[in-house]
Design an enzyme around this catalytic site. Sequence first.
Site, PDB file in Angstrom:
ATOM      1  N   GLY A 155      40.067  22.308  28.389  1.00  0.00           N
ATOM      2  CA  GLY A 155      40.990  22.107  29.514  1.00  0.00           C
ATOM      3  C   GLY A 155      40.269  21.319  30.595  1.00  0.00           C
ATOM      4  O   GLY A 155      39.362  20.533  30.313  1.00  0.00           O
ATOM      5  N   ILE A 157      38.114  22.318  32.927  1.00  0.00           N
ATOM      6  CA  ILE A 157      36.678  22.631  33.035  1.00  0.00           C
ATOM      7  C   ILE A 157      35.946  22.123  31.792  1.00  0.00           C
ATOM      8  O   ILE A 157      34.868  21.534  31.881  1.00  0.00           O
ATOM      9  CB  ILE A 157      36.459  24.149  33.242  1.00  0.00           C
ATOM     10  CG1 ILE A 157      37.099  24.591  34.563  1.00  0.00           C
ATOM     11  CG2 ILE A 157      34.969  24.501  33.210  1.00  0.00           C
ATOM     12  CD1 ILE A 157      37.163  26.097  34.767  1.00  0.00           C
ATOM     13  N   ARG A 238      36.210  33.625  30.016  1.00  0.00           N
ATOM     14  CA  ARG A 238      36.501  35.026  30.267  1.00  0.00           C
ATOM     15  C   ARG A 238      35.777  35.903  29.252  1.00  0.00           C
ATOM     16  O   ARG A 238      35.739  35.590  28.050  1.00  0.00           O
ATOM     17  CB  ARG A 238      38.003  35.287  30.166  1.00  0.00           C
ATOM     18  CG  ARG A 238      38.774  34.886  31.419  1.00  0.00           C
ATOM     19  CD  ARG A 238      38.390  35.789  32.597  1.00  0.00           C
ATOM     20  NE  ARG A 238      39.094  35.460  33.832  1.00  0.00           N
ATOM     21  CZ  ARG A 238      38.665  34.616  34.767  1.00  0.00           C
ATOM     22  NH1 ARG A 238      37.517  33.978  34.600  1.00  0.00           N
ATOM     23  NH2 ARG A 238      39.347  34.419  35.870  1.00  0.00           N
ATOM     24  N   GLU A 267      33.481  43.610  32.457  1.00  0.00           N
ATOM     25  CA  GLU A 267      32.892  43.389  33.802  1.00  0.00           C
ATOM     26  C   GLU A 267      33.363  44.451  34.786  1.00  0.00           C
ATOM     27  O   GLU A 267      34.520  44.835  34.733  1.00  0.00           O
ATOM     28  CB  GLU A 267      33.331  42.021  34.341  1.00  0.00           C
ATOM     29  CG  GLU A 267      32.560  40.883  33.773  1.00  0.00           C
ATOM     30  CD  GLU A 267      33.112  39.537  34.230  1.00  0.00           C
ATOM     31  OE1 GLU A 267      33.609  39.434  35.360  1.00  0.00           O
ATOM     32  OE2 GLU A 267      33.039  38.606  33.434  1.00  0.00           O
ATOM     33  N   HIS A 285      29.132  36.417  36.831  1.00  0.00           N
ATOM     34  CA  HIS A 285      30.434  35.737  37.013  1.00  0.00           C
ATOM     35  C   HIS A 285      30.411  34.894  38.296  1.00  0.00           C
ATOM     36  O   HIS A 285      31.135  35.173  39.254  1.00  0.00           O
ATOM     37  CB  HIS A 285      31.590  36.748  37.040  1.00  0.00           C
ATOM     38  CG  HIS A 285      32.915  36.108  36.758  1.00  0.00           C
ATOM     39  ND1 HIS A 285      33.955  36.769  36.139  1.00  0.00           N
ATOM     40  CD2 HIS A 285      33.379  34.850  37.015  1.00  0.00           C
ATOM     41  CE1 HIS A 285      34.997  35.950  36.041  1.00  0.00           C
ATOM     42  NE2 HIS A 285      34.676  34.789  36.561  1.00  0.00           N
ATOM     43  N   ILE A 286      29.568  33.862  38.264  1.00  0.00           N
ATOM     44  CA  ILE A 286      29.371  33.031  39.452  1.00  0.00           C
ATOM     45  C   ILE A 286      29.760  31.572  39.189  1.00  0.00           C
ATOM     46  O   ILE A 286      29.302  30.673  39.892  1.00  0.00           O
ATOM     47  CB  ILE A 286      27.900  33.096  39.936  1.00  0.00           C
ATOM     48  CG1 ILE A 286      26.924  32.785  38.779  1.00  0.00           C
ATOM     49  CG2 ILE A 286      27.603  34.446  40.564  1.00  0.00           C
ATOM     50  CD1 ILE A 286      25.476  32.584  39.222  1.00  0.00           C
TER      51      ILE A 286
HETATM   52  C1  DGY Z   1      38.255  31.694  37.957  1.00  0.00           C
HETATM   53  O1  DGY Z   1      38.640  30.928  38.824  1.00  0.00           O
HETATM   54  O2  DGY Z   1      39.018  32.150  37.112  1.00  0.00           O
HETATM   55  C2  DGY Z   1      36.815  32.033  37.986  1.00  0.00           C
HETATM   56  O3  DGY Z   1      36.429  32.718  36.860  1.00  0.00           O
HETATM   57  C3  DGY Z   1      36.497  32.830  39.229  1.00  0.00           C
HETATM   58  O4  DGY Z   1      36.874  34.130  39.064  1.00  0.00           O
END
Ligand code: DGY
Length: 320
Positions: A155, A157, A238, A267, A285-286
């Site tokens: 996608g 990203i 995720r 998480e 999760h950063i």
């Molecule tokens: C998102 O935007 O989904 C990132 O994982 C931040 O939580």
Amino acid sequence: MTAPVVVVRHAIFPDVLEELRRHAEVLDNQSGTALDGDALAAALARAHALIVPAHEPVDAAVLTAAPALRIVANIGVGYDNVDLPACFARGVMVTNTPGVLDDTTADLAFALLLGAARRMAEGDAFVRAGRWETGARFPMGLDVHHQTLGIVGLGRIGRCIARRAAGFEMTVVYHNRHRLAPAEEATVGASYRDFDELLATSDFIVAQLPLTPATRLRFGAAEFARMKRTAVFVNTGRGGVVDDAALAAALRTGRIAAAGLDVFEDEPRVHPELRLLPNVVLAPHIGSATLPTRHAMVRRAADNVIAALAGQDPPDRVQG
Ligand code: DGY
């Protein structure tokens, strides 16, 4: 006319808060702790809009506590934390923040990929422990340049990750539910592969999938068994798309070489074995956690709320 009420559970940027206050009464807690307990219940009871980070569940109980709610504005592109059917059944709009975090998340995916390949966490621990000074040898890493990168979930990203791979002269392959048009594949510089073929032929595999019923536990023991023994697995999408126990077993037994993980199945709890393994680089999760990007995300969530409260269709409305 009384002003609509916006509930902001966690601290956000003061300038965005100010902007919200020009349009609504804002119930918030900027002290660093989340609005909670009786204060949260009282706020939800009056809420027309709720702004939440993408890790916070918005379920039937929240909706019941907020009878006047019109919009849930998620700060994040993923919205698996929100019970969409429950929101839609109640006529509550849901929005997310697409587009503003792509490059930042792709940067982190590459950091994890490089960090896992070149054993950065182990190297850091090695130097801090003074082992270099005692003449100990540091184990070899893996080359990244000129290797094959398989992206599962190409996608926005994923495309940013592919662009970074070009700088390392990598061959990029991808798997998506729907194959891209040939012209788009050419622009991105990525070739389509069946899922199993991608797993078997990639040196680096990056999972950048949203969490849906179709993607849950997409990577388990069978998938890790198909990968090369030298493969490095990265997950910046995720956590729920990976069976973490199976991943830990694959890393422990040398079924795959290494992993870089920003997201986890349960998480904020992390599978205990993953914490102990040396060949995995862990992050909390950063993916989107830089100041400009987080500011843009919060700003975008606020814009969605302001539009919805003005009776407009919010720009990032999630469709049912
Ligand atoms: C998102 O935007 O989904 C990132 O994982 C931040 O939580």
